[in-house]
Design an enzyme around this catalytic site. Structure first.
Site, mmCIF file in Angstrom:
data_model
loop_
_atom_site.group_PDB
_atom_site.id
_atom_site.type_symbol
_atom_site.label_atom_id
_atom_site.label_comp_id
_atom_site.label_asym_id
_atom_site.label_seq_id
_atom_site.Cartn_x
_atom_site.Cartn_y
_atom_site.Cartn_z
ATOM 1 N N GLU A 183 -6.262 -5.937 3.747
ATOM 2 C CA GLU A 183 -6.219 -6.924 3.017
ATOM 3 C C GLU A 183 -7.326 -6.733 1.991
ATOM 4 N N GLY A 187 3.241 -3.381 8.316
ATOM 5 C CA GLY A 187 3.746 -3.560 9.589
ATOM 6 C C GLY A 187 5.060 -3.698 9.714
ATOM 7 N N THR A 237 0.726 -1.196 -0.160
ATOM 8 C CA THR A 237 0.013 0.071 -0.073
ATOM 9 C C THR A 237 0.852 1.275 0.082
HETATM 10 C C1 LIG Z 1 -9.155 -8.795 17.855
HETATM 11 C C2 LIG Z 1 -8.043 -9.457 17.052
HETATM 12 C C3 LIG Z 1 -7.632 -10.569 18.071
HETATM 13 C C4 LIG Z 1 -6.709 -11.482 17.755
HETATM 14 C C5 LIG Z 1 -6.026 -11.224 16.530
HETATM 15 C C6 LIG Z 1 -4.530 -11.431 16.415
HETATM 16 C C7 LIG Z 1 -3.731 -11.424 15.722
HETATM 17 C C8 LIG Z 1 -4.068 -11.923 14.306
HETATM 18 C C9 LIG Z 1 -2.967 -12.632 13.576
HETATM 19 C C10 LIG Z 1 -3.102 -13.678 13.049
HETATM 20 C C11 LIG Z 1 -4.519 -14.027 12.739
HETATM 21 C C12 LIG Z 1 -4.601 -14.295 11.413
HETATM 22 C C13 LIG Z 1 -4.834 -13.600 10.173
HETATM 23 C C14 LIG Z 1 -4.706 -12.063 10.455
HETATM 24 C C15 LIG Z 1 -3.706 -11.579 9.878
HETATM 25 C C16 LIG Z 1 -2.788 -10.410 9.733
HETATM 26 C C17 LIG Z 1 -3.311 -9.281 10.418
HETATM 27 C C18 LIG Z 1 -2.082 -8.250 10.565
HETATM 28 C C19 LIG Z 1 -1.797 -7.543 9.932
HETATM 29 C C20 LIG Z 1 -2.662 -7.091 8.668
HETATM 30 C C21 LIG Z 1 -2.010 -7.145 7.526
HETATM 31 C C22 LIG Z 1 -2.498 -6.366 6.392
HETATM 32 C C23 LIG Z 1 -1.839 -6.568 5.073
HETATM 33 C C24 LIG Z 1 -2.231 -5.763 4.015
HETATM 34 O O1 LIG Z 1 -3.195 -5.095 3.911
HETATM 35 S S1 LIG Z 1 -1.472 -5.929 2.521
HETATM 36 C C25 LIG Z 1 -2.267 -4.744 1.235
HETATM 37 C C26 LIG Z 1 -3.573 -5.543 0.871
HETATM 38 N N1 LIG Z 1 -3.977 -4.568 -0.311
HETATM 39 C C27 LIG Z 1 -5.169 -4.918 -0.907
HETATM 40 O O2 LIG Z 1 -5.622 -5.979 -0.527
HETATM 41 C C28 LIG Z 1 -5.370 -4.304 -2.183
HETATM 42 C C29 LIG Z 1 -6.775 -4.516 -2.653
HETATM 43 N N2 LIG Z 1 -6.839 -4.331 -3.955
HETATM 44 C C30 LIG Z 1 -6.789 -5.404 -4.738
HETATM 45 O O3 LIG Z 1 -6.708 -6.427 -4.484
HETATM 46 C C31 LIG Z 1 -6.860 -5.296 -6.165
HETATM 47 O O4 LIG Z 1 -6.722 -3.664 -6.464
HETATM 48 C C32 LIG Z 1 -8.390 -5.421 -6.936
HETATM 49 C C33 LIG Z 1 -8.760 -7.161 -6.460
HETATM 50 C C34 LIG Z 1 -9.500 -4.728 -6.236
HETATM 51 C C35 LIG Z 1 -8.430 -5.193 -8.180
HETATM 52 O O5 LIG Z 1 -7.612 -5.814 -8.966
HETATM 53 P P1 LIG Z 1 -6.476 -5.212 -10.112
HETATM 54 O O6 LIG Z 1 -5.853 -3.981 -9.671
HETATM 55 O O7 LIG Z 1 -5.660 -6.248 -10.672
HETATM 56 O O8 LIG Z 1 -7.589 -4.947 -11.092
HETATM 57 P P2 LIG Z 1 -8.698 -5.475 -12.044
HETATM 58 O O9 LIG Z 1 -8.334 -5.303 -13.619
HETATM 59 O O10 LIG Z 1 -9.814 -5.147 -11.503
HETATM 60 O O11 LIG Z 1 -8.663 -7.079 -11.918
HETATM 61 C C36 LIG Z 1 -8.038 -7.975 -12.787
HETATM 62 C C37 LIG Z 1 -8.500 -9.057 -12.927
HETATM 63 O O12 LIG Z 1 -7.928 -10.063 -11.709
HETATM 64 C C38 LIG Z 1 -8.984 -10.622 -10.970
HETATM 65 N N3 LIG Z 1 -8.000 -10.552 -9.438
HETATM 66 C C39 LIG Z 1 -7.784 -9.394 -8.811
HETATM 67 N N4 LIG Z 1 -7.188 -9.932 -7.659
HETATM 68 C C40 LIG Z 1 -7.014 -11.297 -7.902
HETATM 69 C C41 LIG Z 1 -6.415 -12.401 -6.999
HETATM 70 N N5 LIG Z 1 -5.924 -12.141 -6.061
HETATM 71 N N6 LIG Z 1 -6.515 -13.593 -7.614
HETATM 72 C C42 LIG Z 1 -7.103 -13.778 -8.707
HETATM 73 N N7 LIG Z 1 -7.608 -12.760 -9.308
HETATM 74 C C43 LIG Z 1 -7.617 -11.777 -9.058
HETATM 75 C C44 LIG Z 1 -10.116 -9.644 -10.973
HETATM 76 O O13 LIG Z 1 -11.147 -10.214 -10.412
HETATM 77 C C45 LIG Z 1 -10.096 -9.390 -12.396
HETATM 78 O O14 LIG Z 1 -10.760 -10.292 -12.957
HETATM 79 P P3 LIG Z 1 -11.363 -10.297 -14.545
HETATM 80 O O15 LIG Z 1 -11.671 -11.625 -14.680
HETATM 81 O O16 LIG Z 1 -10.221 -9.666 -15.414
HETATM 82 O O17 LIG Z 1 -12.443 -9.497 -14.278
HETATM 83 C C1 FAD Z 2 -4.050 -2.044 10.621
HETATM 84 C C2 FAD Z 2 -3.619 -1.894 9.074
HETATM 85 C C3 FAD Z 2 -2.442 -2.630 8.836
HETATM 86 C C4 FAD Z 2 -2.198 -2.474 7.496
HETATM 87 N N1 FAD Z 2 -1.065 -3.330 7.205
HETATM 88 C C5 FAD Z 2 -0.616 -3.327 5.804
HETATM 89 C C6 FAD Z 2 0.541 -3.943 5.416
HETATM 90 O O1 FAD Z 2 1.304 -4.818 5.994
HETATM 91 N N2 FAD Z 2 1.041 -3.916 4.046
HETATM 92 C C7 FAD Z 2 0.306 -3.160 3.242
HETATM 93 O O2 FAD Z 2 0.877 -3.130 2.071
HETATM 94 N N3 FAD Z 2 -0.706 -2.531 3.721
HETATM 95 C C8 FAD Z 2 -1.317 -2.601 4.865
HETATM 96 N N4 FAD Z 2 -2.452 -1.668 5.155
HETATM 97 C C9 FAD Z 2 -3.108 -1.125 4.171
HETATM 98 C C10 FAD Z 2 -4.383 -1.663 3.930
HETATM 99 O O3 FAD Z 2 -4.198 -2.510 2.973
HETATM 100 C C11 FAD Z 2 -5.201 -0.603 3.089
HETATM 101 O O4 FAD Z 2 -5.608 0.262 3.919
HETATM 102 C C12 FAD Z 2 -6.481 -1.295 2.410
HETATM 103 O O5 FAD Z 2 -6.253 -2.058 1.327
HETATM 104 C C13 FAD Z 2 -7.455 -0.092 1.962
HETATM 105 O O6 FAD Z 2 -6.950 0.698 1.244
HETATM 106 P P1 FAD Z 2 -6.931 2.344 1.630
HETATM 107 O O7 FAD Z 2 -6.648 2.700 2.706
HETATM 108 O O8 FAD Z 2 -6.474 3.090 0.455
HETATM 109 O O9 FAD Z 2 -8.552 2.733 1.447
HETATM 110 P P2 FAD Z 2 -9.398 3.227 0.145
HETATM 111 O O10 FAD Z 2 -9.190 2.297 -1.127
HETATM 112 O O11 FAD Z 2 -8.980 4.621 -0.051
HETATM 113 O O12 FAD Z 2 -10.971 3.333 0.544
HETATM 114 C C14 FAD Z 2 -11.454 4.433 0.993
HETATM 115 C C15 FAD Z 2 -12.983 4.239 0.780
HETATM 116 O O13 FAD Z 2 -13.118 4.342 -0.624
HETATM 117 C C16 FAD Z 2 -13.879 3.361 -1.288
HETATM 118 N N5 FAD Z 2 -13.238 2.874 -2.524
HETATM 119 C C17 FAD Z 2 -12.058 2.645 -2.869
HETATM 120 N N6 FAD Z 2 -12.014 2.146 -4.071
HETATM 121 C C18 FAD Z 2 -13.270 1.747 -4.320
HETATM 122 C C19 FAD Z 2 -13.963 1.059 -5.528
HETATM 123 N N7 FAD Z 2 -13.070 0.749 -6.606
HETATM 124 N N8 FAD Z 2 -15.331 1.158 -5.720
HETATM 125 C C20 FAD Z 2 -16.153 1.393 -4.584
HETATM 126 N N9 FAD Z 2 -15.572 2.015 -3.328
HETATM 127 C C21 FAD Z 2 -14.179 2.270 -3.169
HETATM 128 C C22 FAD Z 2 -13.789 2.136 -0.254
HETATM 129 O O14 FAD Z 2 -14.924 1.300 -0.132
HETATM 130 C C23 FAD Z 2 -13.640 3.114 0.946
HETATM 131 O O15 FAD Z 2 -14.829 3.440 1.565
HETATM 132 C C24 FAD Z 2 -2.621 -1.823 6.537
HETATM 133 C C25 FAD Z 2 -4.051 -1.114 6.965
HETATM 134 C C26 FAD Z 2 -4.277 -1.099 8.274
HETATM 135 C C27 FAD Z 2 -5.425 -0.395 8.900
#
Ligand SMILES: CC/C=C\C/C=C\C/C=C\C/C=C\C/C=C\C/C=C\CCCCC(=O)SCCNC(=O)CCNC(=O)[C@H](O)C(C)(C)COP(=O)(O)OP(=O)(O)OC[C@H]1O[C@@H](n2cnc3c(N)ncnc32)[C@H](O)[C@@H]1OP(=O)(O)O
Ligand code: FAD
Length: 646
Positions: free
Chosen positions: A414, A176, A138
């Protein structure tokens, strides 16, 4: 032991232990989990309640604990990933660990995306914790993968990639372990021979291996957040940082700069799919913890009156049952869905590793949708549990504020939940395929017979009553037919296209329908999986109590979404009026088993860390004890008196 809670346990109609076995997947697994939980008695893990510490102290305590965990795992010889998970979830309690990203994202990325040579180099370093990693995807300005700005440009003269964050918005933000890690998997747009090849993963060293000083890279902590105080979510700015060609995962660039296409560009996104799958199980766990706290407390808390008799337990109020029992049913439903999601993830990723990518789109769609559905429901549910504990729920001693603060970002990270729900493209595609006569397989197969069913907005009176509300299989069927909402979404897109809108605008103008369709699909999956599970449960007492919970889950969901079911003509208005009556009967049936049902989750007190959720029910004396430990009580007269008040 509090006498109320003793009485509750005596009232149970089933064997709690046997239900625990079902949740764990067998007596052997329960036995092993309990053995691992003995780590809680280890004095090396004694710690101060994080609520009494500053952010920096919390981070330090968490780092110490993470390091201790590594040493203890080695000492006890625990190496099976499921056992490591179990061990960690016990030690972590309600908080995250500072090395969490290393385990859940960095290592899995290495495992799935290193080639043989890379595995040989990086896995020993990462599994011995010399290399501590994070996952930097991100950016400040974007999360949408195609919009990410960080670049990795191949320089064939030096055989290096040059990583660059050219703008403020391209600074990596959130990963993180900003202070903890010395390496990162960085996601960047690959450029070679002047052409962009989209997002790829690179291993970048961030800090010196001995001194931990940052290399010429801007890296740090992004500051305090709503929760996640144990985690140093970080920033990372790369200014023309050079890394060897070998540090590109899956090595798509030849020495001469030629790009070699992968079998699927989406394989780079595999780690996200893995975590999304895990989050379904995490939702179940946190929902179960919250219910355990609220239900045990409600069994020992007496308040007000029903009749002119001694104050009743608040669990006897119908409204309290209506708040908590549907959530208890949800906790059970999600536990079984979590098991399904894990099995499905490992089955399909096994096929992917063998080169069969055919089910990758389904895995992506299902994990994204269920991640969003379960985390949203749980997020709301924790807060209902907290409110149901009245004022004491607001105290950090209840653990419910912490559970909420630590869990709520699952709706964002995620993949933000709305965005994940919008990955329903797959559903619409499947619907179109089915309509064109293709036979769908797997969980989407219910769309095969949609056309024959003609489930559309009909006046309810014009349709026969399909559903016996006391029959679970009928309820499953009605959820399945409601999932035909995908038809409305597909139609909305069609209508927009007929207005000569572009495909993209048609999509955006139908997004509300798409999210609804996705939600209905996930809801169907949950009801179906819960019901399917019942057929595996031979013990008649347990089967009966879980059937009651499954009925409550299904009927409560219909009551909350009555408009959909009425509009589709799946239920008549008189049937709809019967549902609240049946729900009240089910609440009465669940009441005597409520405490036993949460006991079956088998959380040790130390894991729950909740004064309200204590197994012995001795809430008041321990609330008083906890309050006395507040740092404000360290002196009888606080220094502020002398400084300002005197
Ligand atoms: C209270 C709590 C108590 C206890 C908890 C304690 C501990 C927890 C610890 C462990 C527990 C276990 C789990 C928890 C784990 C961790 C928690 C700790 C930390 C948090 C970590 C967070 C890390 C992050 O957030 S990393 C960043 C994540 N970012 C995102 O997810 C970005 C989101 N966006 C996207 O994925 C993509 O942009 C999109 C999917 C929205 C769009 O994809 P793209 O950009 O490629 O564009 P399109 O053209 O639209 O897509 C193209 C086609 O590809 C298909 N597609 C997309 N993604 C995938 C995929 N992954 N696999 C397969 N296909 C995919 C899409 O559908 C399109 O298909 P088409 O057929 O062409 O239409
Ligand atoms: C505690 C925490 C830990 C994290 N850890 C990691 C990490 O380890 N590594 C990492 O890379 N990232 C990490 N992230 C980032 C996280 O993956 C992003 O915050 C998450 O993917 C959402 O993206 P954003 O913050 O840009 O929100 P945005 O995408 O800007 O979302 C804001 C608003 O816009 C709307 N929106 C955005 N796009 C669309 C769309 N296409 N259609 C309709 N509505 C839309 C959403 O629904 C939402 O209401 C972490 C975030 C948090 C909070």
């Amino acid at each position: 032991m509090n006498p109320d809670i003793v009485k509750e346990r005596q009232n149970a109609s089933f064997d709690v232990q046997k239900l625990t076995y079902i949740l764990d997947g067998g007596p052997e697994k329960t036995k092993r989990r309990r053995e691992i939980s003995l780590v809680l008695n280890d004095p090396d893990f004694d710690e101060e309640d994080p609520n009494f510490l500053s952010r920096s102290e919390r981070y330090e305590q968490a780092v110490r604990k993470s390091a201790q965990m590594i040493l203890k795992l080695r000492e006890y010889g625990i190496s099976d990933p499921a056992e490591i998970n179990c061990y960690k979830s016990v030690v972590r309690g309600n908080f995250h660990e500072s090395l969490g990203l290393h385990y859940v994202m960095f290592l899995p990325t290495l495992y799935s995306q290193c080639d043989q040579e890379q595995s040989k180099k990086w896995l020993p370093l990462a599994t011995s914790f010399e290399v501590l990693g994070t996952y930097a995807q991100t950016e400040l300005g974007h999360t949408h993968l195609r919009g990410l700005e960080t670049t990795a440009t191949f320089d064939p003269t030096t055989q290096e990639f040059v990583l660059n964050s050219p703008t403020v918005t391209s600074i990596k933000w959130w990963p993180g372990a900003g202070k903890t890690s010395n390496h990162a998997v960085v996601l960047a747009q690959l450029y070679t021979r002047g052409k962009c090849h989209g997002l790829h993963a690179f291993i970048v060293q961030l800090r010196h291996m001995d001194t931990h000083e940052p290399l010429p890279i801007l890296v740090g902590d992004i500051g305090p957040k709503f929760g996640f105080s144990e985690v140093d979510n970080g920033f990372l700015k790369l200014d023309h940082v050079r890394i060897p060609r070998e540090n590109m995962l899956m090595k798509h660039v030849e020495p001469d700069g030629r790009y070699v296409k992968p079998a699927s560009a989406k394989l780079t996104y595999g780690t996200m799919v893995f975590i999304r799958s895990l989050l379904v199980g995490l939702s179940a766990l946190v929902m179960a913890k919250s219910c355990t706290i609220a239900i045990r407390y409600s069994a020992v808390r007496h308040q007000s009156e029903i009749r002119s008799e001694p104050e009743p337990q608040i669990l006897d109020y119908q409204t309290q049952q209506y708040k908590l029992f549907p959530l208890l049913a949800t906790a059970y439903a999600f536990s079984f869905v979590g098991q399904y999601m894990t099995e499905t993830y490992y089955r399909i990723s096994g096929d992917i590793n063998q080169g069969d990518l055919s089910e990758l789109p389904e895995l992506h769609a299902v994990s994204a949708g269920l991640k969003a559905f379960t985390t949203w429901t749980t997020n709301t549910g924790i807060e209902v549990c907290r409110m149901s504990c009245g004022g004491h729920g607001y105290s950090r001693s209840s653990a419910l504020p912490d559970l909420y603060a630590e869990f709520t970002p699952t709706c964002t990270y995620e993949g933000e939940n709305t965005v994940m729900m919008l990955q329903t493209a797959y559903l619409v595609k499947s619907y179109r395929q089915a309509k064109a006569g293709e036979q769908l397989r797997g969980i989407m197969s219910y769309l095969n017979d949609m056309e024959q069913r003609h489930v559309r907005a009909h006046p309810a009176s014009a349709r026969p009553a399909l559903v016996d509300i006391n029959d679970l299989s009928d309820l499953v069927e009605s959820y399945k037919l409601r999932a035909a909402l995908v038809e409305s979404a597909a139609k909305s897109i069609q209508q927009e296209l007929q207005k000569r809108r572009s495909h993209e605008d048609a999509w955006n103008n139908s997004a509300i329908d798409l999210v609804k369709a996705s939600d209905a699909h996930c809801h169907y999956m949950v009801v179906k999986l819960f019901t399917d599970k019942l057929s595996e449960i031979g013990d008649p007492d347990i089967n009966l109590v879980l059937t009651t919970l499954a009925q409550l889950y299904a009927l409560h969901g219909i009551a909350l979404n009555s408009g959909d079911f009425l509009q589709a003509g799946l239920l008549t208005v008189p049937q709809m009026q019967q549902i609240p009556v049946r729900i009240k009967e089910l609440l009465c049936l669940i009441r005597p088993n409520a405490v036993a049902l949460v006991d079956a989750f088998d959380f040790p007190d130390k894991v729950l860390s909740s004064v309200l959720g204590r197994y012995d029910g001795n809430v008041y004396e321990n609330l008083f004890e906890w309050a006395r430990r507040s740092p404000l009580n360290a002196t009888e007269v606080h220094e502020s008196f002398h400084k300002y008040l005197k």
